[in-house]
Scaffold this motif. Structure first.
Motif, PDB file in Angstrom:
ATOM      1  N   SER A 108      51.931  36.022  45.842  1.00 49.39           N
ATOM      2  CA  SER A 108      52.313  36.945  46.899  1.00 49.39           C
ATOM      3  C   SER A 108      51.261  38.056  46.912  1.00 49.39           C
ATOM      4  N   GLN A 109      50.679  38.297  45.744  1.00 47.33           N
ATOM      5  CA  GLN A 109      49.562  39.224  45.587  1.00 47.33           C
ATOM      6  C   GLN A 109      48.741  38.707  44.411  1.00 47.33           C
ATOM      7  N   ALA A 110      47.451  38.534  44.627  1.00 50.68           N
ATOM      8  CA  ALA A 110      46.581  38.011  43.572  1.00 50.68           C
ATOM      9  C   ALA A 110      45.636  39.094  43.084  1.00 50.68           C
ATOM     10  N   LEU A 111      45.361  39.077  41.790  1.00 48.12           N
ATOM     11  CA  LEU A 111      44.363  39.968  41.213  1.00 48.12           C
ATOM     12  C   LEU A 111      43.177  39.108  40.804  1.00 48.12           C
ATOM     13  N   PRO A 112      42.086  39.161  41.578  1.00 49.76           N
ATOM     14  CA  PRO A 112      40.912  38.361  41.229  1.00 49.76           C
ATOM     15  C   PRO A 112      40.098  39.024  40.127  1.00 49.76           C
ATOM     16  N   LEU A 113      39.547  38.233  39.243  1.00 51.06           N
ATOM     17  CA  LEU A 113      38.671  38.717  38.181  1.00 51.06           C
ATOM     18  C   LEU A 113      37.229  38.369  38.539  1.00 51.06           C
ATOM     19  N   PRO A 114      36.250  39.050  37.945  1.00 51.93           N
ATOM     20  CA  PRO A 114      34.849  38.759  38.246  1.00 51.93           C
ATOM     21  C   PRO A 114      34.435  37.313  37.974  1.00 51.93           C
ATOM     22  N   ARG A 141      38.717  32.683  29.305  1.00 54.14           N
ATOM     23  CA  ARG A 141      38.502  33.526  28.125  1.00 54.14           C
ATOM     24  C   ARG A 141      37.260  34.420  28.240  1.00 54.14           C
ATOM     25  N   GLU A 142      36.684  34.533  29.437  1.00 50.58           N
ATOM     26  CA  GLU A 142      35.550  35.435  29.644  1.00 50.58           C
ATOM     27  C   GLU A 142      36.054  36.871  29.618  1.00 50.58           C
ATOM     28  N   GLU A 143      35.301  37.774  28.975  1.00 44.65           N
ATOM     29  CA  GLU A 143      35.721  39.171  28.882  1.00 44.65           C
ATOM     30  C   GLU A 143      35.266  39.956  30.099  1.00 44.65           C
ATOM     31  N   HIS A 144      36.150  40.825  30.575  1.00 47.87           N
ATOM     32  CA  HIS A 144      35.880  41.666  31.736  1.00 47.87           C
ATOM     33  C   HIS A 144      36.358  43.075  31.448  1.00 47.87           C
ATOM     34  N   GLY A 145      35.678  44.028  32.027  1.00 39.04           N
ATOM     35  CA  GLY A 145      36.118  45.418  31.950  1.00 39.04           C
ATOM     36  C   GLY A 145      36.963  45.754  33.169  1.00 39.04           C
ATOM     37  N   VAL A 146      38.133  45.168  33.273  1.00 40.21           N
ATOM     38  CA  VAL A 146      38.996  45.360  34.439  1.00 40.21           C
ATOM     39  C   VAL A 146      39.840  46.616  34.252  1.00 40.21           C
TER      40      VAL A 146
END
Length: 141
Positions: free
Chosen positions: A18-24, A55-60
């Protein structure tokens, strides 16, 4: 049609977004699953988050102004696009708009999203660091 539905499905809970949070990295998850995965532990302290799928690290950094539950009962917090150092909040695109439109916010310094602002504050004066001394390689208030 199956690939479209698969692309709009959270890989953790298997519900359609219903709402997605995309990662890099390109993976998207529903806010509830990301909050559950990132809600506790050292990821918050380090300001670094790991994609639940690859499992990639992101500074979200999540928006400080988005409610945890909206009026429609949907749970969600958007990814921040900027942090205002004067207001000391991280803002998604929607909540950033007043800072871009209103003259009262013109003097506010907007920077790339920062997760933990306590590291940006002078421990002696409790003020946000405003300058960087290149000779000493330290921030000063």
């Amino acid at each position: 049609m199956a690939s479209l539905e698969e692309g709009l499905t959270c890989s953790v809970c298997r519900d359609v977004f219903s709402q997605a949070l995309p990662l890099p990295c390109g993976h998207s998850f529903c806010p509830v699953c990301l909050r559950d995965a990132w809600g506790h532990g050292e990821t918050e302290v380090r300001g670094c988050y790991t994609c639940v799928q690859c499992r990639e690290e992101h500074g979200v950094v999540l928006c400080d102004c988005c409610p945890p539950v909206d009026a429609g009962g949907q749970t969600g917090t958007s990814t921040a696009v900027k942090t205002c150092l004067r207001c000391e909040v991280s803002l998604c695109a929607e909540h950033l708009q007043p800072h871009l439109d209103r003259p009262a916010f013109r003097t506010h310094l907007l920077v790339e999203p920062l997760g933990d602002l306590s590291h940006q504050r002078c421990p002696a004066h409790e003020e946000m660091f405003r300058y960087y001394c290149a000779d000493e390689r330290v921030y000063v208030c």
